[in-house]
Scaffold this active site. Sequence first.
Site, PDB file in Angstrom:
ATOM      1  N   THR A 114      69.910  28.197  61.353  1.00 37.94           N
ATOM      2  CA  THR A 114      70.938  28.973  62.089  1.00 37.94           C
ATOM      3  C   THR A 114      70.878  28.940  63.533  1.00 37.94           C
ATOM      4  OG1 THR A 114      70.936  30.406  60.208  1.00 37.94           O
ATOM      5  CG2 THR A 114      71.808  31.101  62.169  1.00 37.94           C
ATOM      6  N   LYS A 165      78.363  30.912  59.403  1.00 35.44           N
ATOM      7  CA  LYS A 165      77.054  31.788  59.253  1.00 35.44           C
ATOM      8  C   LYS A 165      77.087  32.983  60.128  1.00 35.44           C
ATOM      9  CE  LYS A 165      72.949  32.790  57.865  1.00 35.44           C
ATOM     10  NZ  LYS A 165      71.799  31.884  58.140  1.00 35.44           N
ATOM     11  N   LYS A 205      67.520  37.168  66.416  1.00 30.71           N
ATOM     12  CA  LYS A 205      67.891  35.931  67.020  1.00 30.71           C
ATOM     13  C   LYS A 205      69.364  35.420  66.593  1.00 30.71           C
ATOM     14  CE  LYS A 205      67.203  32.327  65.101  1.00 30.71           C
ATOM     15  NZ  LYS A 205      67.960  31.334  64.176  1.00 30.71           N
TER      16      LYS A 205
END
Length: 302
Positions: free
Chosen positions: A101, A176, A244
């Site tokens: 990701t 995502k 993150k």
Amino acid sequence: MSKSISTVAFIGLGVMGYPMAGHLAHAGLTVRVYNRTAAKAEAWVEAFGGSHHASPREAAQDADLVLVCVGNDDDVRQVTIGEDGALFGMPEGSLLVDHTTASAELAEQLDGECRARRIGFLDAPVSGGQQGAENGALTIMCGGEAEDFARVKPLLDHYARAVTLMGQAGSGQLTKMVNQICIAGLVQGLAEGLHFAERAGLDRQQVVDVISKGAAGSWQMENRHETMIADEYEHGFAVDWMRKDLDICLEQARRLQARLPVTALVDQFYADVQVLGGGRWDTSSLLRRLRSVGNSVGKNAS
């Protein structure tokens, strides 16, 4: 005609990559692995066969497909275009798939690097967590060329229940981001609901049994309510990693001039969880934050 894929390199054997690479080995593919901690790669080979290598470049040599599953943008750059990176060992006509990701900007950069070397590229972040990786039930959202996607999809199916091409390079990462934005709001809502039920003196399990059958039901409710009620937070994606991911979402939103007020707020709530020492707790620990705030208010009132 595209060359068939028989030899793959898997770079990054964390809680996701380790079982994902295992599924490929069980499918009969020749798997070459690299992990920053060599002992993890040695353990994987002991469990699944294949071979472990001293660098991403070495692992990628003669591989038809290289898959990357590491921590963040900098990690991806290091193992792909950094010193001894995989791209320097990959042959023409091979494919690079990044399951990390990461940012859409990085996906576009890697796409350009691969095109210059006549290598196919897909950004392919995953959703489903460690459990999904172990059970071969991940959801994978991809960005790249349709021809490359068609070539690699049968292999991704070994550890996924859904693999979808969303558009050109970067589209997988953007999708995502939508996933993480939605999860952040859902988990906060679930945490607040359970906190409210506890304060109201309700049987929280019974509450969930009832409302999960209606419009309030969600994956988070089904899979996380029991551990949240038990105040246990060692069962999923860590807060540090979620922050993150949300940082990537919020940075991209600034570029797009998209407004994400709830996401920004939940990101700060996760910062509070980190202050509580919960950086490695799973994301449902937002309930622990509410309990902590509630207890502080109660003490101040007394």
